[in-house]
Design a protein around this motif. Structure first.
Motif, short mmCIF file in Angstrom:
data_model
loop_
_atom_site.label_atom_id
_atom_site.label_comp_id
_atom_site.label_asym_id
_atom_site.label_seq_id
_atom_site.Cartn_x
_atom_site.Cartn_y
_atom_site.Cartn_z
N HIS A 326 0.84 -1.21 0.00
CA HIS A 326 0.00 0.00 0.00
C HIS A 326 0.87 1.25 0.00
CE1 HIS A 326 -3.75 -2.16 0.59
NE2 HIS A 326 -3.21 -2.83 1.60
N THR A 327 1.93 1.24 0.82
CA THR A 327 2.79 2.41 0.93
C THR A 327 3.56 2.66 -0.36
OG1 THR A 327 3.08 1.81 3.26
CG2 THR A 327 4.48 3.55 2.40
N GLU A 328 4.00 1.59 -1.01
CA GLU A 328 4.72 1.72 -2.28
C GLU A 328 3.82 2.33 -3.35
OE1 GLU A 328 7.24 -1.03 -5.46
OE2 GLU A 328 6.76 -1.80 -3.45
N ASN A 329 2.58 1.87 -3.42
CA ASN A 329 1.62 2.44 -4.37
C ASN A 329 1.34 3.90 -4.06
OD1 ASN A 329 1.37 -0.01 -5.73
ND2 ASN A 329 -0.37 -0.69 -4.50
N PHE A 330 1.24 4.21 -2.75
CA PHE A 330 0.98 5.58 -2.34
C PHE A 330 2.17 6.47 -2.70
CE2 PHE A 330 0.79 8.87 1.12
CZ PHE A 330 -0.35 9.50 0.64
N SER A 331 3.38 5.95 -2.55
CA SER A 331 4.58 6.71 -2.92
C SER A 331 4.57 7.05 -4.41
CB SER A 331 5.84 5.92 -2.56
OG SER A 331 7.00 6.64 -2.88
#
Length: 351
Positions: A326-331
């Motif tokens: 999720h964090t990678e996609n958000f980044s």
């Protein structure tokens, strides 16, 4: 006030398992003149009262209530006698020569905010942090967190966005000029706010690799609902205080899209009430935010057009993150929005 005396301020909350090791590491590994001030935030485990009896050479300040991280540190500042300050978490130990390394950097770069190299206490081969950075939309993150320490961050003094509150060294002169920590933040982002404000006043932040600490981390709260609430609420408070009005207007489309994405995440995680509570808290605190904002904007020396070139379009995702996908996609979303907002080229024409 003694010349070169360093006031080491440790904020303590439920530190029965950590505080003794922290104090002893300072005593055993510090050669320069210093004083230790422990501000206890009414710890339920009574660790403040416990260690006050053991470490009689330290100045213990026992608060009658938990006043939060920023105000606790401010109480430490009020009681400090040193020309230099160090803010320390209670769940860490310092290595030999840590304070000397800070002074060596200070002698080279002058008044600034400094942070050390931090390794994980539970695994000294893993990095806890080697410099803190700020994203364009106000997300602070720790460089290198969770990476295996291969030495690539060693023998360096590098400019960073802000110094970590886990361990921060600076001269008291800076606090006297830019002001103390903002107590309304209570916990999280208080060092982002201080470092951002310091930069606006012309003071940079540096990573000093030869200053070494070992940090336990997440000794209190972990990834709780309250932490999510405070992180998001405080990010907005910091943005509203430190960016110019023109910059906020330019960033509004990107900020709006980010809020939609975050709302989806918070709803999925059952945290919608916390996000809503954050919005309401910002509205409730608007007078405080505006008052502080007016002071900062009237005294700032650095324009956003210069500041933004030092910020990041993405965020760093630690390998250990439980929400890594999720964090990678958000980044990736943050990076795209930064490009849409123009990041360097578009925003540099703000002022």
């Amino acid at each position: 006030m003694k010349n070169d005396l360093t006031s080491i301020i440790i904020l303590n909350y439920n530190g029965k398992s950590f505080l003794k090791n922290c104090i002893e590491s300072i005593i055993n590994n510090t050669q320069r003149e210093y004083e230790i001030i422990i501000v206890d935030n009414n710890s339920p485990d009574n660790s403040g009262e416990l260690f006050e009896k053991e470490f009689t050479n330290c100045n213990f300040i026992l608060n009658q209530e938990n006043v939060g991280v920023p105000e606790g540190l401010n109480i430490g500042i009020q009681n400090a006698n040193g020309e230099f300050l160090v803010f320390l978490n209670n769940d860490l130990t310092v290595d030999v020569g840590w304070l000397d390394a800070f002074f060596s950097a200070y002698e080279k770069f002058g008044d600034a905010l400094y942070q050390p190299k931090s390794l994980k206490m539970k695994d000294s081969k893993q990095i806890d942090g080697v410099g803190n950075m700020i994203n364009l939309f106000g997300f602070g993150f720790s460089r290198g967190k969770g990476e295996i320490d291969t030495g690539k961050y060693d023998n360096k003094i590098e400019e960073i966005s802000y110094a970590s509150g886990t361990c921060m060294f600076l001269s008291k002169k800076i606090i006297d000029e830019i002001g103390v920590f903002d107590k309304i933040l209570f916990a999280y982002h208080e060092e982002v706010d201080l470092g951002w404000r310091a930069r606006l006043f012309g003071y940079k932040s540096y990573y000093v690799s030869n200053a070494l600490i070992h940090h336990f981390g997440s000794a209190h709260w972990g990834w709780s609902k309250k932490k999510f609430y405070l992180l998001e609420r405080n990010r907005w408070i910091v943005l509203l205080k430190n960016y110019s009005g023109k910059t906020i207007v330019k960033l509004l489309p990107g900020l709006f899209i980010i809020e939609i994405v975050l709302l989806g995440f918070f709803i999925k995680k059952g945290l919608f009430k916390e996000k809503l509570h954050g919005y309401l808290s910002i509205l409730y605190s608007l007078n405080h935010i505006i008052k502080n904002r007016n002071i900062i904007q009237s005294k700032r020396k650095i324009k956003d057009s210069e500041l933004i070139t030092e910020f990041y379009s993405n965020i760093y995702i630690p390998p250990e993150s439980q929400e890594s996908q999720h964090t990678e996609n958000f980044s990736k979303i943050l990076t795209r929005l930064s490009k849409l907002c123009g990041f360097y080229n578009y925003l540099k024409h703000l002022e």
